[in-house]
Design a protein around this motif. Structure first.
Motif, mmCIF file in Angstrom:
data_model
loop_
_atom_site.group_PDB
_atom_site.id
_atom_site.type_symbol
_atom_site.label_atom_id
_atom_site.label_comp_id
_atom_site.label_asym_id
_atom_site.label_seq_id
_atom_site.Cartn_x
_atom_site.Cartn_y
_atom_site.Cartn_z
ATOM 1 N N UNK A 1 35.998 42.124 34.373
ATOM 2 C CA UNK A 1 34.677 41.542 34.619
ATOM 3 C C UNK A 1 34.603 40.930 36.018
ATOM 4 N N UNK A 2 35.661 40.238 36.434
ATOM 5 C CA UNK A 2 35.676 39.619 37.765
ATOM 6 C C UNK A 2 35.653 40.679 38.853
ATOM 7 N N UNK A 3 36.415 41.756 38.676
ATOM 8 C CA UNK A 3 36.435 42.820 39.676
ATOM 9 C C UNK A 3 35.071 43.496 39.777
ATOM 10 N N UNK A 4 34.426 43.713 38.641
ATOM 11 C CA UNK A 4 33.090 44.334 38.657
ATOM 12 C C UNK A 4 32.071 43.418 39.315
ATOM 13 N N UNK A 5 32.152 42.113 39.026
ATOM 14 C CA UNK A 5 31.240 41.154 39.645
ATOM 15 C C UNK A 5 31.428 41.133 41.157
ATOM 16 N N UNK A 6 32.674 41.103 41.602
ATOM 17 C CA UNK A 6 32.960 41.097 43.039
ATOM 18 C C UNK A 6 32.469 42.387 43.692
ATOM 19 N N UNK A 7 32.722 43.517 43.060
ATOM 20 C CA UNK A 7 32.284 44.803 43.615
ATOM 21 C C UNK A 7 30.759 44.862 43.713
ATOM 22 N N UNK A 8 30.082 44.337 42.710
ATOM 23 C CA UNK A 8 28.614 44.331 42.726
ATOM 24 C C UNK A 8 28.063 43.451 43.843
ATOM 25 N N UNK B 1 32.341 34.272 53.079
ATOM 26 C CA UNK B 1 31.825 34.216 51.715
ATOM 27 C C UNK B 1 33.008 34.301 50.750
ATOM 28 N N UNK B 2 32.984 33.506 49.699
ATOM 29 C CA UNK B 2 34.091 33.468 48.752
ATOM 30 C C UNK B 2 33.818 34.354 47.540
ATOM 31 N N UNK B 3 34.881 34.986 47.067
ATOM 32 C CA UNK B 3 34.837 35.742 45.813
ATOM 33 C C UNK B 3 35.826 35.094 44.853
ATOM 34 N N UNK B 4 35.444 35.000 43.600
ATOM 35 C CA UNK B 4 36.291 34.359 42.601
ATOM 36 C C UNK B 4 37.057 35.405 41.799
ATOM 37 N N UNK B 5 38.361 35.217 41.721
ATOM 38 C CA UNK B 5 39.218 36.060 40.901
ATOM 39 C C UNK B 5 40.077 35.150 40.042
ATOM 40 N N UNK C 1 46.011 36.883 32.759
ATOM 41 C CA UNK C 1 46.474 38.225 32.378
ATOM 42 C C UNK C 1 45.501 38.873 31.405
ATOM 43 N N UNK C 2 44.399 38.219 31.120
ATOM 44 C CA UNK C 2 43.388 38.755 30.206
ATOM 45 C C UNK C 2 42.667 39.915 30.907
ATOM 46 N N UNK C 3 42.924 41.129 30.450
ATOM 47 C CA UNK C 3 42.388 42.309 31.141
ATOM 48 C C UNK C 3 40.865 42.363 31.121
ATOM 49 N N UNK C 4 40.233 41.908 30.054
ATOM 50 C CA UNK C 4 38.772 41.914 30.005
ATOM 51 C C UNK C 4 38.183 40.960 31.047
ATOM 52 N N UNK C 5 38.783 39.780 31.167
ATOM 53 C CA UNK C 5 38.316 38.801 32.146
ATOM 54 C C UNK C 5 38.532 39.318 33.570
ATOM 55 N N UNK C 6 39.672 39.951 33.804
ATOM 56 C CA UNK C 6 39.952 40.509 35.126
ATOM 57 C C UNK C 6 38.974 41.635 35.469
ATOM 58 N N UNK D 1 39.805 45.562 43.824
ATOM 59 C CA UNK D 1 38.432 45.671 44.329
ATOM 60 C C UNK D 1 38.162 47.078 44.832
ATOM 61 N N UNK D 2 39.110 47.665 45.550
ATOM 62 C CA UNK D 2 38.928 49.019 46.071
ATOM 63 C C UNK D 2 38.752 50.034 44.946
ATOM 64 N N UNK D 3 39.585 49.941 43.912
ATOM 65 C CA UNK D 3 39.460 50.870 42.781
ATOM 66 C C UNK D 3 38.132 50.685 42.054
ATOM 67 N N UNK D 4 37.699 49.443 41.901
ATOM 68 C CA UNK D 4 36.430 49.174 41.223
ATOM 69 C C UNK D 4 35.264 49.700 42.050
ATOM 70 N N UNK D 5 35.313 49.513 43.357
ATOM 71 C CA UNK D 5 34.259 50.067 44.211
ATOM 72 C C UNK D 5 34.233 51.590 44.113
ATOM 73 N N UNK D 6 35.401 52.215 44.119
ATOM 74 C CA UNK D 6 35.473 53.673 44.012
ATOM 75 C C UNK D 6 34.831 54.157 42.710
ATOM 76 N N UNK D 7 35.099 53.443 41.621
ATOM 77 C CA UNK D 7 34.574 53.855 40.317
ATOM 78 C C UNK D 7 33.112 53.488 40.107
ATOM 79 N N UNK D 8 32.728 52.304 40.551
ATOM 80 C CA UNK D 8 31.386 51.778 40.263
ATOM 81 C C UNK D 8 30.382 51.987 41.406
#
Length: 161
Positions: free
Chosen positions: A66-73, A51-55, A59-64, A101-108
């Motif tokens: 959002x992508x990490x949260x989407x992947x973690x979800x 399965x593919x995840x898009x990243x 360098x736009x931190x808001x876009x990044x 991804x690991x940090x986002x999973x830990x937080x979310x």
């Protein structure tokens, strides 16, 4: 259940560790952040498990974020119910999307267990390819090329992307 962050090595399918291969064969789904990591993983698991995840490459931190949260979800429910893997070239802890991804999973999604399966990184693989011995007294210096001109000096020059 567990999400395994698996290092695939520097891109050659025969440089995957035995532990990495064993984990890939045992998981229910394998997430890939790009074509090359998917190609390496496809040597070990059927296409139906990939399965593919898009990243985004930005360098736009808001876009990044959002992508990490989407992947973690997307990853979290699978990793709570069954074993899953996220594959990355090199090692999951060295300049890897997996860290985000690991940090986002830990937080979310703190209920998701995460385990790192180390991989051969280009930082160490280049020594074999170039025949460089790193030993006591060896000095390696990382320098960035200026305007495409490689830095030079009295010792060996090693360029790594």
């Amino acid at each position: 259940m567990t999400l395994y962050g698996i290092g695939l090595g520097p891109g050659a399918t025969d440089l995957l560790t035995v532990r990495g291969e064993q984990r890939l064969e045992s998981v229910d789904v394998v997430y890939s952040p790009g074509r090359l990591s998917r190609r390496v993983a496809a040597e070990y698991v059927p296409e139906s498990k990939l399965s593919d995840l898009e990243f985004p490459m930005t360098t736009d931190s808001d876009e990044l974020q959002a992508a990490w949260k989407t992947a973690a979800a997307e990853v979290a429910p699978k990793a709570r119910d069954a074993d899953a893997a996220f594959v990355t070239l090199g090692d999951p802890c060295i300049y890897s999307t997996f860290g985000h991804l690991r940090r986002t999973l830990r937080d979310e999604h703190p209920a998701v267990d995460v385990e790192v399966v180390p991989g051969v990184s280009s930082v160490t693989a280049f020594t074999s390819v170039l025949g460089v011995d790193i030993d006591a007294g060896a000095e390696l210096t990382l320098c960035e090329a200026t305007d495409g001109a490689a830095p030079t000096g009295p010792n060996r020059l090693i360029c790594s992307k």
